[in-house]
Design an enzyme around this catalytic site. Sequence first.
Site, PDB file in Angstrom:
ATOM      1  CG  ASP A 106      -1.878   1.247   1.231  1.00  0.00           C
ATOM      2  OD1 ASP A 106      -2.245   1.655   0.240  1.00  0.00           O
ATOM      3  OD2 ASP A 106      -1.981   1.890   2.602  1.00  0.00           O
ATOM      4  CB  SER A 107       0.036   4.776  -0.846  1.00  0.00           C
ATOM      5  OG  SER A 107      -1.086   4.845  -0.034  1.00  0.00           O
TER       6      SER A 107
ATOM      7  CE1 TYR B  16       2.687   5.899  -3.061  1.00  0.00           C
ATOM      8  CE2 TYR B  16       1.724   3.835  -4.140  1.00  0.00           C
ATOM      9  CZ  TYR B  16       2.808   4.301  -3.749  1.00  0.00           C
ATOM     10  OH  TYR B  16       3.918   3.753  -3.408  1.00  0.00           O
ATOM     11  N   GLY B  17      -2.934   9.351  -3.581  1.00  0.00           N
ATOM     12  CA  GLY B  17      -4.231   9.325  -4.150  1.00  0.00           C
ATOM     13  C   GLY B  17      -4.577  10.646  -4.751  1.00  0.00           C
TER      14      GLY B  17
ATOM     15  CB  CYS C 285      -3.121   0.838  -2.380  1.00  0.00           C
ATOM     16  SG  CYS C 285      -3.184   2.491  -2.862  1.00  0.00           S
TER      17      CYS C 285
ATOM     18  CB  THR D 192      -4.770   5.123  -5.053  1.00  0.00           C
ATOM     19  OG1 THR D 192      -5.596   5.776  -4.097  1.00  0.00           O
ATOM     20  CG2 THR D 192      -4.136   6.030  -6.120  1.00  0.00           C
TER      21      THR D 192
ATOM     22  CD  GLU E 227      -0.753   7.310   6.657  1.00  0.00           C
ATOM     23  OE1 GLU E 227       0.422   7.255   6.923  1.00  0.00           O
ATOM     24  OE2 GLU E 227      -1.071   6.286   6.272  1.00  0.00           O
TER      25      GLU E 227
ATOM     26  CB  CYS F  12      -9.428   4.803   0.538  1.00  0.00           C
ATOM     27  SG  CYS F  12      -7.798   5.293   1.006  1.00  0.00           S
ATOM     28  CB  THR F  13      -6.725  -0.030   2.325  1.00  0.00           C
ATOM     29  OG1 THR F  13      -5.653   0.791   1.622  1.00  0.00           O
ATOM     30  CG2 THR F  13      -7.460  -0.951   1.087  1.00  0.00           C
ATOM     31  CG  HIS F  14      -5.418   5.061   4.629  1.00  0.00           C
ATOM     32  ND1 HIS F  14      -4.618   4.572   3.692  1.00  0.00           N
ATOM     33  CD2 HIS F  14      -4.311   5.735   5.494  1.00  0.00           C
ATOM     34  CE1 HIS F  14      -3.354   4.666   3.691  1.00  0.00           C
ATOM     35  NE2 HIS F  14      -3.012   5.481   4.698  1.00  0.00           N
TER      36      HIS F  14
HETATM   37  N1  DGL Z   1      -4.544   3.394   1.004  1.00  0.00           N
HETATM   38  C1  DGL Z   1      -4.826   4.367  -0.176  1.00  0.00           C
HETATM   39  C2  DGL Z   1      -6.090   3.668  -0.895  1.00  0.00           C
HETATM   40  O1  DGL Z   1      -6.599   2.659  -0.556  1.00  0.00           O
HETATM   41  C3  DGL Z   1      -4.716   5.811   0.056  1.00  0.00           C
HETATM   42  C4  DGL Z   1      -3.704   6.531   0.332  1.00  0.00           C
HETATM   43  C5  DGL Z   1      -3.001   7.352  -0.496  1.00  0.00           C
HETATM   44  O2  DGL Z   1      -3.690   8.417  -0.944  1.00  0.00           O
HETATM   45  O3  DGL Z   1      -2.120   6.975  -0.713  1.00  0.00           O
HETATM   46  O4  DGL Z   1      -6.309   4.266  -2.009  1.00  0.00           O
END
Ligand code: DGL
Length: 274
Positions: A17-18, A49-50, A80, A82, A158, A192-194
Amino acid sequence: MAVTDNSMKDYAIGVFDSGMGGLTAVQELNRILPNENIIYFGDTARIPYGSRSRETILRYASEDVAFLKQHKIKMIIAACGTVSSVAMDDPIVEDMPFTGVIAPAIEAACAATEKKRIGIIGTPATIKSGSYIRAAAETHPDIMIIPQACPLFVHLVENGYTDFGNPVTRLVAEEYLAPIKKEGVDVLILGCTHYPVISDIIGDIMGDGVKLISAGAEAAKSAKRCLTEHDLLSSRKEKGKNTYYVSDSTEMFEENARFFLHEDVHGDVFRSNF
Ligand code: DGL
């Protein structure tokens, strides 16, 4: 597809993941596949990354995959939303079993909706790609998907703004979720996994009648199905181990990872610059 042999069964599952969001997939993997070893890479130095361009996300994702492939792995999970979204049109893994989060989450959401109205929240890159809408259109053209980008969520998560009573996160979430709520969805994909880390706030705003689907957890379930199909489940009798690599501070990772895993980090954590 590379030829698989028996010795690969005890290779690890590679997850990336990012940042820390992919840990929501790791948590589910540990629950449903306790004997598997997991190698996790979180690109914590380059998150988010998003909000980046498709070209940059693809380049970062290819580097993440190349890093995982330096280890003995039998499958890769892009945990992730994204990366999974941009990789829909440009595959990043072709020589071993692979899953992203989009198809597994859409499958679970379509099975769960009675009203045939599903909300999807994700990063700007995920929503812009139309990935979830395209995936649903392929298999369930009768189901309406209502998308909403939530650019601030990853930063809030985060930075630890995750407790149920946090007024900042609640205010932001109310703003983002209002349009989806108005559409009367009965399922919401946390694309999004966050986002599962703030699912209690999201769930409270959406109300009891809305089922939340964690894209990371669904990817983990899909990985189990995939390994079963390829006859690649581990033959290990003892508990598997998790090994974590991050591109930024290991201390920061260990401090925050427990919010995603719902327990302290078990396993070694290393810093790696690819
Ligand atoms: N965990 C990333 C996702 O699922 C998002 C975090 C990011 O923007 O890098 O999209």
